[in-house]
Design a protein around this motif. Structure first.
Motif, mmCIF file in Angstrom:
data_model
loop_
_atom_site.group_PDB
_atom_site.id
_atom_site.type_symbol
_atom_site.label_atom_id
_atom_site.label_comp_id
_atom_site.label_asym_id
_atom_site.label_seq_id
_atom_site.Cartn_x
_atom_site.Cartn_y
_atom_site.Cartn_z
ATOM 1 N N GLU A 358 0.812 -1.223 0.000
ATOM 2 C CA GLU A 358 0.000 0.000 0.000
ATOM 3 C C GLU A 358 0.845 1.272 0.000
ATOM 4 O O GLU A 358 0.398 2.329 -0.459
ATOM 5 C CB GLU A 358 -0.937 -0.005 1.208
ATOM 6 C CG GLU A 358 -1.994 -1.105 1.139
ATOM 7 C CD GLU A 358 -2.897 -1.101 2.351
ATOM 8 O OE1 GLU A 358 -3.955 -0.459 2.285
ATOM 9 O OE2 GLU A 358 -2.517 -1.742 3.350
ATOM 10 N N GLU A 359 2.071 1.169 0.478
ATOM 11 C CA GLU A 359 2.946 2.335 0.537
ATOM 12 C C GLU A 359 3.195 2.921 -0.849
ATOM 13 O O GLU A 359 3.483 4.122 -0.987
ATOM 14 C CB GLU A 359 4.281 1.926 1.176
ATOM 15 C CG GLU A 359 5.135 3.070 1.683
ATOM 16 C CD GLU A 359 4.472 3.850 2.815
ATOM 17 O OE1 GLU A 359 4.701 5.074 2.871
ATOM 18 O OE2 GLU A 359 3.742 3.232 3.622
ATOM 19 N N TYR A 361 1.134 3.606 -3.110
ATOM 20 C CA TYR A 361 -0.005 4.347 -3.678
ATOM 21 C C TYR A 361 -0.452 5.495 -2.787
ATOM 22 O O TYR A 361 -1.569 5.987 -2.915
ATOM 23 C CB TYR A 361 -1.173 3.375 -3.899
ATOM 24 C CG TYR A 361 -0.764 2.107 -4.607
ATOM 25 C CD1 TYR A 361 -0.374 2.127 -5.942
ATOM 26 C CD2 TYR A 361 -0.728 0.893 -3.927
ATOM 27 C CE1 TYR A 361 0.031 0.967 -6.582
ATOM 28 C CE2 TYR A 361 -0.328 -0.277 -4.560
ATOM 29 C CZ TYR A 361 0.056 -0.232 -5.883
ATOM 30 O OH TYR A 361 0.454 -1.380 -6.514
ATOM 31 N N LYS A 362 0.421 5.956 -1.894
ATOM 32 C CA LYS A 362 0.045 7.003 -0.955
ATOM 33 C C LYS A 362 -0.290 8.325 -1.641
ATOM 34 O O LYS A 362 -1.018 9.152 -1.105
ATOM 35 C CB LYS A 362 1.175 7.220 0.066
ATOM 36 C CG LYS A 362 1.355 6.073 1.069
ATOM 37 C CD LYS A 362 0.102 5.901 1.923
ATOM 38 C CE LYS A 362 0.316 4.825 2.983
ATOM 39 N NZ LYS A 362 -0.916 4.612 3.783
ATOM 40 N N GLU A 363 0.267 8.536 -2.849
ATOM 41 C CA GLU A 363 0.004 9.812 -3.531
ATOM 42 C C GLU A 363 -1.370 9.850 -4.177
ATOM 43 O O GLU A 363 -1.827 10.906 -4.615
ATOM 44 C CB GLU A 363 1.089 10.070 -4.586
ATOM 45 C CG GLU A 363 0.900 9.372 -5.917
ATOM 46 C CD GLU A 363 1.294 7.900 -5.910
ATOM 47 O OE1 GLU A 363 1.231 7.268 -6.986
ATOM 48 O OE2 GLU A 363 1.679 7.377 -4.840
ATOM 49 N N GLU A 367 -5.801 5.715 -2.976
ATOM 50 C CA GLU A 367 -4.740 4.778 -2.611
ATOM 51 C C GLU A 367 -4.818 3.475 -3.428
ATOM 52 O O GLU A 367 -5.027 3.500 -4.631
ATOM 53 C CB GLU A 367 -4.751 4.549 -1.099
ATOM 54 C CG GLU A 367 -4.484 5.838 -0.333
ATOM 55 C CD GLU A 367 -4.304 5.647 1.146
ATOM 56 O OE1 GLU A 367 -4.771 4.641 1.714
ATOM 57 O OE2 GLU A 367 -3.666 6.529 1.772
ATOM 58 N N ILE A 368 -4.662 2.325 -2.782
ATOM 59 C CA ILE A 368 -4.519 1.073 -3.518
ATOM 60 C C ILE A 368 -5.762 0.734 -4.330
ATOM 61 O O ILE A 368 -5.676 0.194 -5.438
ATOM 62 C CB ILE A 368 -4.155 -0.099 -2.575
ATOM 63 C CG1 ILE A 368 -3.697 -1.317 -3.398
ATOM 64 C CG2 ILE A 368 -5.304 -0.442 -1.628
ATOM 65 C CD1 ILE A 368 -3.088 -2.430 -2.553
ATOM 66 N N GLN A 370 -7.761 2.804 -5.869
ATOM 67 C CA GLN A 370 -7.731 3.613 -7.085
ATOM 68 C C GLN A 370 -6.775 3.010 -8.107
ATOM 69 O O GLN A 370 -7.075 2.941 -9.302
ATOM 70 C CB GLN A 370 -7.332 5.050 -6.771
ATOM 71 C CG GLN A 370 -7.380 5.977 -7.986
ATOM 72 C CD GLN A 370 -7.086 7.422 -7.628
ATOM 73 O OE1 GLN A 370 -7.191 7.822 -6.467
ATOM 74 N NE2 GLN A 370 -6.709 8.212 -8.608
ATOM 75 N N SER A 371 -5.619 2.564 -7.654
ATOM 76 C CA SER A 371 -4.649 1.979 -8.580
ATOM 77 C C SER A 371 -5.173 0.669 -9.168
ATOM 78 O O SER A 371 -5.017 0.393 -10.355
ATOM 79 C CB SER A 371 -3.313 1.732 -7.876
ATOM 80 O OG SER A 371 -3.390 0.655 -6.977
#
Length: 480
Positions: A358-359, A361-363, A367-368, A370-371
């Motif tokens: 998960e780290e 996708y912090k921007e 987060e995860i 959305q990706s």
């Protein structure tokens, strides 16, 4: 004498400098974004010293009548640009060479562009090219570029085409001896968030030493584009031409060097991809991807090391993509612009672990989740190659994501978004690429059996990846 880049010249100043050069004379043919390039030369003053003719054939019937018919009716393409350059340059030489060829550097500039439509739902882009002489009555040279226009306003896109066209013509006459300076000058007077330049091609005797693979690398490294692609011949290709309506299967790696593991991943991943009901075997394109991150050694990229890898990949017949996309979802988002057909991602088990971190996708606001909405969208599937760790074979069935993501992972498995590569050579699981590289560089035996035979011979013959070749001096011929 070193070629220096005068980045302080404005667009009108560049046009004026060319207009005041009595040797440079040529024609302009522009379709699709007004006549912004020729217009800049007219506005600069003294254009009668440069422009023999300026024209635009917007109507398709007129365009076909002048430049010939297109097979697939895609008018914004390199085929149309090539026919424009051929027609206009030949006409220029036919009519003016006898009169002023002895003291003139002739050129023909052309572009074919589609700008933003009324609904703002298309993909604005264009081809620009310049055919020019470097000496009077000399052979001609071509430089052809493809740009994606990113402004959300048609007038701004037209302006961008005008600036890029002037930069291209100016570079052809002032920077042709140094392709890297040539490339850098194309961004003069225009912000990089207004366009992407994803293809540049050089033709002609002055460019015999230009390496298309290095130019592809520089497009991405110097932030002209997030992606560049070149074929097995090493020539840069425009992404939309090769990706358009294809079932794309991609393998990402460092390939330092390509090993039997990579070959096994490709072979068996491709076999399973072909078995998908919504994959057309006749439309499959296999891409080998190198990321900038995977090419870096410290702060910069070793171009020799890059070419070593590419030499092997091209020799094996692969099409290579260089990208600036560390995250897989960004890569999928890019590819989905060009094709709605099914995409396949071949990845090793460690990459499966990585995409669930998960780290990464912090921007993203979502987060995860959305990706993953992009990464595992309707027509995406990941094929996972197992890894041997502590004597155990790790695969999809043995992957344990964080507890709160377990249901998400099960959903992806149940909906056929992730699948193990079932048929693989277990002996390959003992191969560690970094170990192979170390053995190659020290000249120790044992690495050859872990790479394809032709790759091993290629490395030895060309002393790639630091292989310590022994150069045997030729015996001096004795006088008889």
């Amino acid at each position: 004498m070193a070629i220096t880049h005068d980045s302080g010249l404005g667009t009108l100043q560049k046009a004026l400098k060319i207009n005041l050069d009595s040797k440079i004379y040529g024609t302009f043919a522009e379709i699709g974004a007004g006549q912004e390039v020729a217009g800049t030369f007219f506005k600069a003053g003294g254009a009668s010293g440069t422009i023999a003719k300026s024209m635009s054939a917007y109507d398709m019937t007129f365009s076909d009548a002048i430049y010939g018919h297109l097979k697939d009716k895609r008018y914004v393409c390199q085929e149309r640009l090539d026919s424009m350059l051929d027609h206009e340059y030949d006409l220029l030489i036919e009519r003016l060479n006898e009169k002023r060829g002895a003291e003139t550097l002739f050129f023909s500039f052309a572009n074919t562009v589609v700008t933003l439509n009324y609904h703002k739902n298309n993909h604005p882009h264009g081809w620009l090219g310049c055919r020019f002489q470097t000496e009077p009555q000399g052979e001609y040279h071509d430089v052809i570029i493809h740009v994606r226009l990113l402004d959300r306003d048609t007038l701004l896109q037209q302006q961008a085409v005008g600036i890029l066209g002037v930069n291209l013509i100016y570079a052809c006459f002032h920077y042709f001896r140094n392709p890297e300076v040539f490339l850098e000058s194309l961004r003069d007077n225009i912000a990089m968030d207004r366009f992407q330049l994803d293809s540049i091609k050089f033709f002609g005797p002055a460019f015999e030493d230009v390496d298309g693979r290095l130019m592809s690398l520089r497009l991405v490294r110097n932030h002209f584009s997030d992606v560049a692609i070149f074929g097995p011949d090493g020539n840069n290709v425009q992404p939309s031409d090769i990706l358009y309506k294809k079932n794309i299967l991609m393998l990402r790696g460092r390939f330092r060097p390509i090993t039997n593991v990579h070959m096994d991943m490709l072979e068996n991943g491709l076999m399973q991809f072909k078995e998908e009901s919504d994959v057309d075997e006749n439309k499959i394109l296999v891409l080998i991807e190198l990321t900038l991150q995977g090419l870096r050694s410290g702060e910069d990229i070793d171009e020799k090391d890059f070419l070593d890898r590419v030499d092997i990949l091209c020799t094996l017949g692969h099409t290579v993509m260089i990208s600036n996309y560390v995250e897989y979802y960004k890569l999928v988002s890019y590819l989905s612009v060009f094709t709605k057909l099914k995409l396949g991602l071949i990845m090793g088990y460690p990459n499966l672990e990585y995409i669930f971190e998960e780290e990464n996708y912090k921007e993203l606001p979502g987060e995860i989740l959305q990706s993953f909405a992009t990464l595992f969208s309707k027509n995406i599937k990941a094929f996972v190659y197992p890894t041997l760790k502590d004597g155990a074979i790790l695969n999809c069935m043995r992957f344990n994501p964080p507890a709160h993501l377990t249901d998400l992972y099960r959903y992806l498995i149940a909906n056929n978004k992730i699948e193990d590569i079932y048929h693989y050579n277990k002996s390959n699981l003992n191969i560690i690429t970094d170990d192979m590289l170390s053995l190659i560089q020290t000249g120790e035996p044992g690495w050859e059996e872990n790479v394809p035979a032709e790759v091993a011979q290629f490395i030895k013959d060309r002393c790639l990846f630091g292989f310590p070749c022994v150069v045997i001096p030729k015996k001096e011929e004795s006088n008889v």
